[in-house]
Write an enzyme that holds these catalytic residues in place. Structure first.
Site, mmCIF file in Angstrom:
data_model
loop_
_atom_site.group_PDB
_atom_site.id
_atom_site.type_symbol
_atom_site.label_atom_id
_atom_site.label_comp_id
_atom_site.label_asym_id
_atom_site.label_seq_id
_atom_site.Cartn_x
_atom_site.Cartn_y
_atom_site.Cartn_z
ATOM 1 N N ARG A 234 12.165 -31.187 -57.804
ATOM 2 C CA ARG A 234 12.682 -30.012 -57.082
ATOM 3 C C ARG A 234 13.587 -29.165 -57.962
ATOM 4 N NH1 ARG A 234 15.664 -32.181 -52.188
ATOM 5 N NH2 ARG A 234 16.171 -33.755 -53.740
ATOM 6 N N ASN B 119 11.256 -32.089 -50.490
ATOM 7 C CA ASN B 119 10.557 -33.363 -50.427
ATOM 8 C C ASN B 119 10.036 -33.553 -49.015
ATOM 9 O OD1 ASN B 119 11.122 -34.103 -53.074
ATOM 10 N ND2 ASN B 119 12.903 -35.329 -52.536
#
Length: 91
Positions: free
Chosen positions: A21, A39
């Protein structure tokens, strides 16, 4: 005419717990896109992004290039819609 395209992209593989990320966030700063990365409970990472189609294509390709050793599968969906995001964030 607004040429905004919405991309909904799911990355599968070893994509959680490896800084994925944060890498996407850094890549996003290099492109004229807005949206988020998060996520998912099933182990995938989702990227929702908006921008011009060509810019989104380059953005997604840059993510794939930078994180190629972690990605096993990429699922992409595109459609036109009114802009909903400003900036790019991690959720």
């Amino acid at each position: 005419m607004d040429d905004t395209v919405h991309a909904d992209v799911h990355f599968q593989g070893r994509v959680q717990g490896v800084g994925f990320r944060y890498a996407v966030m850094e890549v996003a700063r290099q492109f004229d896109v807005s949206g988020y990365v998060q996520n998912l409970a099933d182990g995938r990472v989702r990227v929702e992004a908006e921008g011009a189609q060509a810019e989104l294509d380059r953005f997604i390709a840059a993510i794939e290039a930078q994180m190629q050793g972690y990605i096993r599968k990429v699922e992409k969906g595109f459609h036109a819609r009114v802009r909903q995001f400003t900036g790019f964030q991690i959720r």
